[in-house]
Structure formats: C-alpha cells, structure tokens
Motif scaffolding. Structure first.
Motif, PDB file in Angstrom:
ATOM      1  N   GLN A  31      17.139  36.310  18.925  1.00 34.36           N
ATOM      2  CA  GLN A  31      17.342  36.123  20.374  1.00 34.36           C
ATOM      3  C   GLN A  31      16.137  35.442  21.035  1.00 34.36           C
ATOM      4  OE1 GLN A  31      16.960  39.936  22.829  1.00 34.36           O
ATOM      5  NE2 GLN A  31      17.258  40.776  20.785  1.00 34.36           N
ATOM      6  N   CYS A  32      15.083  35.239  20.280  1.00 32.04           N
ATOM      7  CA  CYS A  32      13.885  34.601  20.819  1.00 32.04           C
ATOM      8  C   CYS A  32      13.854  33.112  20.489  1.00 32.04           C
ATOM      9  CB  CYS A  32      12.634  35.256  20.246  1.00 32.04           C
ATOM     10  SG  CYS A  32      12.718  37.058  20.149  1.00 32.04           S
ATOM     11  N   CYS A  35      14.200  29.808  22.676  1.00 36.59           N
ATOM     12  CA  CYS A  35      13.054  29.219  23.383  1.00 36.59           C
ATOM     13  C   CYS A  35      11.826  29.037  22.486  1.00 36.59           C
ATOM     14  CB  CYS A  35      12.662  30.100  24.560  1.00 36.59           C
ATOM     15  SG  CYS A  35      13.985  30.303  25.771  1.00 36.59           S
ATOM     16  N   HIS A  36      11.563  30.006  21.608  1.00 34.69           N
ATOM     17  CA  HIS A  36      10.315  30.001  20.832  1.00 34.69           C
ATOM     18  C   HIS A  36      10.474  29.407  19.445  1.00 34.69           C
ATOM     19  CE1 HIS A  36       7.777  32.498  23.466  1.00 34.69           C
ATOM     20  NE2 HIS A  36       8.869  33.203  23.727  1.00 34.69           N
ATOM     21  N   ARG A  56      -3.819  37.279  18.682  1.00 36.07           N
ATOM     22  CA  ARG A  56      -4.447  36.179  19.438  1.00 36.07           C
ATOM     23  C   ARG A  56      -4.478  36.494  20.936  1.00 36.07           C
ATOM     24  NH1 ARG A  56       0.306  31.667  18.775  1.00 36.07           N
ATOM     25  NH2 ARG A  56       1.327  32.001  20.783  1.00 36.07           N
ATOM     26  N   ALA A  58      -3.679  36.030  24.835  1.00 35.79           N
ATOM     27  CA  ALA A  58      -2.523  35.559  25.600  1.00 35.79           C
ATOM     28  C   ALA A  58      -2.816  34.167  26.148  1.00 35.79           C
ATOM     29  CB  ALA A  58      -2.223  36.527  26.745  1.00 35.79           C
ATOM     30  N   ALA A  59      -1.761  33.354  26.219  1.00 34.92           N
ATOM     31  CA  ALA A  59      -1.851  32.013  26.815  1.00 34.92           C
ATOM     32  C   ALA A  59      -2.947  31.170  26.169  1.00 34.92           C
ATOM     33  CB  ALA A  59      -2.076  32.130  28.331  1.00 34.92           C
ATOM     34  N   TYR A  65       1.373  27.276  30.249  1.00 30.82           N
ATOM     35  CA  TYR A  65       1.636  28.663  30.652  1.00 30.82           C
ATOM     36  C   TYR A  65       1.653  28.832  32.174  1.00 30.82           C
ATOM     37  CZ  TYR A  65       0.515  30.069  25.821  1.00 30.82           C
ATOM     38  OH  TYR A  65       0.495  30.224  24.456  1.00 30.82           O
ATOM     39  N   SER A  66       2.237  29.936  32.615  1.00 33.61           N
ATOM     40  CA  SER A  66       2.182  30.325  34.023  1.00 33.61           C
ATOM     41  C   SER A  66       0.741  30.726  34.368  1.00 33.61           C
ATOM     42  CB  SER A  66       3.103  31.522  34.275  1.00 33.61           C
ATOM     43  OG  SER A  66       2.624  32.656  33.574  1.00 33.61           O
ATOM     44  N   TRP A  76      -3.002  39.950  22.305  1.00 36.42           N
ATOM     45  CA  TRP A  76      -1.736  40.453  21.763  1.00 36.42           C
ATOM     46  C   TRP A  76      -1.928  41.315  20.526  1.00 36.42           C
ATOM     47  CZ3 TRP A  76       0.968  40.362  25.698  1.00 36.42           C
ATOM     48  CH2 TRP A  76       1.240  39.227  26.459  1.00 36.42           C
ATOM     49  N   THR A  95       5.002  36.299  35.169  1.00 40.73           N
ATOM     50  CA  THR A  95       5.150  35.554  33.912  1.00 40.73           C
ATOM     51  C   THR A  95       6.545  34.933  33.860  1.00 40.73           C
ATOM     52  OG1 THR A  95       5.107  35.617  31.492  1.00 40.73           O
ATOM     53  CG2 THR A  95       5.934  37.586  32.599  1.00 40.73           C
ATOM     54  N   ARG A  96       6.639  33.796  33.161  1.00 44.48           N
ATOM     55  CA  ARG A  96       7.943  33.151  33.017  1.00 44.48           C
ATOM     56  C   ARG A  96       8.666  33.666  31.781  1.00 44.48           C
ATOM     57  NH1 ARG A  96       7.461  27.895  32.133  1.00 44.48           N
ATOM     58  NH2 ARG A  96       5.227  27.661  32.295  1.00 44.48           N
ATOM     59  N   MET A  97       8.060  34.596  31.073  1.00 42.13           N
ATOM     60  CA  MET A  97       8.724  35.241  29.921  1.00 42.13           C
ATOM     61  C   MET A  97       9.521  36.411  30.486  1.00 42.13           C
ATOM     62  SD  MET A  97       9.306  36.073  26.758  1.00 42.13           S
ATOM     63  CE  MET A  97       9.634  37.620  25.909  1.00 42.13           C
ATOM     64  N   ILE A  99      12.463  37.853  28.825  1.00 37.87           N
ATOM     65  CA  ILE A  99      13.331  38.563  27.886  1.00 37.87           C
ATOM     66  C   ILE A  99      12.675  39.888  27.492  1.00 37.87           C
ATOM     67  CG2 ILE A  99      14.509  38.417  25.636  1.00 37.87           C
ATOM     68  CD1 ILE A  99      15.437  36.344  27.763  1.00 37.87           C
TER      69      ILE A  99
HETATM   70  C1  HEC Z   1      14.488  31.928  27.918  1.00 38.34           C
HETATM   71  C2  HEC Z   1      13.362  31.509  27.078  1.00 38.34           C
HETATM   72  C3  HEC Z   1      12.626  32.605  26.323  1.00 38.34           C
HETATM   73  C4  HEC Z   1      13.155  33.534  25.454  1.00 38.34           C
HETATM   74  C5  HEC Z   1      14.592  33.699  25.000  1.00 38.34           C
HETATM   75  C6  HEC Z   1      12.018  34.319  24.994  1.00 38.34           C
HETATM   76  N1  HEC Z   1      10.852  33.886  25.560  1.00 38.34           N
HETATM   77 FE1  HEC Z   1       8.966  34.560  25.163  1.00 38.34          FE
HETATM   78  N2  HEC Z   1       8.198  33.247  26.488  1.00 38.34           N
HETATM   79  C7  HEC Z   1       8.924  32.316  27.214  1.00 38.34           C
HETATM   80  C8  HEC Z   1       8.047  31.567  28.083  1.00 38.34           C
HETATM   81  C9  HEC Z   1       8.449  30.450  29.055  1.00 38.34           C
HETATM   82  C10 HEC Z   1       6.743  32.078  27.848  1.00 38.34           C
HETATM   83  C11 HEC Z   1       5.452  31.680  28.570  1.00 38.34           C
HETATM   84  C12 HEC Z   1       5.316  32.670  29.719  1.00 38.34           C
HETATM   85  C13 HEC Z   1       4.269  32.342  30.766  1.00 38.34           C
HETATM   86  O1  HEC Z   1       3.625  31.271  30.664  1.00 38.34           O
HETATM   87  O2  HEC Z   1       4.133  33.181  31.678  1.00 38.34           O
HETATM   88  C14 HEC Z   1       6.877  33.130  26.834  1.00 38.34           C
HETATM   89  C15 HEC Z   1       5.810  33.858  26.334  1.00 38.34           C
HETATM   90  C16 HEC Z   1       5.907  34.774  25.312  1.00 38.34           C
HETATM   91  C17 HEC Z   1       4.780  35.447  24.712  1.00 38.34           C
HETATM   92  C18 HEC Z   1       3.321  35.215  25.027  1.00 38.34           C
HETATM   93  C19 HEC Z   1       2.819  34.126  24.090  1.00 38.34           C
HETATM   94  C20 HEC Z   1       1.404  33.628  24.296  1.00 38.34           C
HETATM   95  O3  HEC Z   1       1.059  32.607  23.660  1.00 38.34           O
HETATM   96  O4  HEC Z   1       0.634  34.227  25.066  1.00 38.34           O
HETATM   97  C21 HEC Z   1       5.296  36.265  23.747  1.00 38.34           C
HETATM   98  C22 HEC Z   1       4.533  37.183  22.832  1.00 38.34           C
HETATM   99  C23 HEC Z   1       6.731  36.109  23.774  1.00 38.34           C
HETATM  100  N3  HEC Z   1       7.074  35.196  24.742  1.00 38.34           N
HETATM  101  C24 HEC Z   1       7.594  36.769  22.932  1.00 38.34           C
HETATM  102  C25 HEC Z   1       8.980  36.623  22.958  1.00 38.34           C
HETATM  103  C26 HEC Z   1       9.888  37.351  22.092  1.00 38.34           C
HETATM  104  C27 HEC Z   1       9.456  38.310  21.001  1.00 38.34           C
HETATM  105  C28 HEC Z   1      11.155  36.984  22.446  1.00 38.34           C
HETATM  106  C29 HEC Z   1      12.472  37.523  21.900  1.00 38.34           C
HETATM  107  C30 HEC Z   1      12.696  38.930  22.078  1.00 38.34           C
HETATM  108  C31 HEC Z   1      11.043  36.008  23.509  1.00 38.34           C
HETATM  109  N4  HEC Z   1       9.709  35.816  23.791  1.00 38.34           N
HETATM  110  C32 HEC Z   1      12.125  35.367  24.104  1.00 38.34           C
HETATM  111  C33 HEC Z   1      10.286  32.096  27.135  1.00 38.34           C
HETATM  112  C34 HEC Z   1      11.180  32.832  26.383  1.00 38.34           C
END
Ligand code: HEC
Length: 118
Positions: A31-32, A35-36, A56, A58-59, A65-66, A76, A95-97, A99
C-alpha cells in the motif's frame, strides 16, 4: 530433563508468536508503493525513496519534503517510525505523508520489513 525442556518450550512459544514477520510486512508495504520507491539509487518522485530509511534522519534524501518534516529533526529509529506510521499528522503536523497503519502488529511487521532494505 524432559520436563525442563517442555517448560522451556512453553516459555519460548509466546515470544515466537509475537516475532515480527518480514514477509507479512512486505505485503503491508504494497500500500506504500503507489508513492514510494525502494529501488537503490532511484530518486523519489511522488514520495521519498524508502531504501535505508530505518536509522536515517527524517527528510534527508533529495526529495522535495514539506517544511514540517524538514523542521522535525527526527531520526527514523524503529520506535519513532512506529509513532509516525501510526498517525503521521499527529507526530509531524503538516507533513504530506498521510497514510497511517493503525494496526500494531501490521505496523511492527512493516517496520521489520523496512529494516531489511539496506
Ligand atoms: C499518497 C502517497 C503516499 C503513500 C501511499 C505513502 N506515503 Fe509515505 N510519504 C509520502 C510523502 C509525500 C512523504 C514526504 C512527506 C513530507 O515531506 O512531509 C512521505 C514520507 C514518508 C516517510 C519519511 C521519509 C523520509 O525520508 O523522511 C516515511 C518513513 C514514509 N513516508 C513511510 C510510508 C509507508 C511505510 C507507507 C505505507 C504504509 C507510506 N509512506 C505510504 C507519500 C506517501
């Protein structure tokens, strides 16, 4: 002797039952991947590359990143990741994360899987 062995097994069993399951965590990670990416050396486009995320800062990849995540000063480790993934907006408002993985066992398996991505 036999009794001791049985008692020892009985003590070990609950631990084994709670051990994290990497394969189950990989399934949760599906489910990740919308996007990832986790491909080595591939820059994240919709979201940061998660290879090596455990441990590592964050960001800290080249992703755009936001401001909120950049300002978070988080690292992390597994515990911090767990708090984040349970409710990202609660730990890092803005944060834009978005999920969340609210199920504790699924989240533990997911983080165990992420830790294998070196
Ligand atoms: C709809 C798109 C989307 C999905 C689906 C998603 N993410 Fe993210 N995730 C993001 C975005 C965009 C960011 C950057 C957030 C920010 O800059 O605030 C992020 C950031 C993160 C980070 C921080 C990474 C860093 O380099 O600091 C982690 C950890 C993470 N996500 C884990 C997950 C996991 C695990 C899942 C699945 C359960 C998931 N994400 C699902 C969009 C998504």
């Amino acid at each position: 002797m036999k009794m001791i062995a049985i008692a020892a097994l009985a003590l070990l069993a609950p631990v084994a039952a709670h051990a994290e399951d990497v394969a189950a965590g990989e399934a949760v990670f599906h489910q990740c991947t919308a996007c990832h990416t986790i491909k080595a050396g591939q820059p994240g486009v919709a979201a940061p590359n998660l290879r090596g995320v455990v441990g590592r800062k964050a960001a800290s990849t080249g992703f755009a990143y936001s401001t909120a995540l950049k300002a978070s000063k988080l690292t992390w480790d597994k515990a911090t990741l767990s708090t984040f993934l349970k409710a990202p907006q609660k730990l890092v408002p803005g944060t834009r994360m978005v999920i969340a993985v609210t199920d504790d066992a699924k989240r533990a398996n997911l983080i165990a899987y992420l830790a294998t991505l070196k």
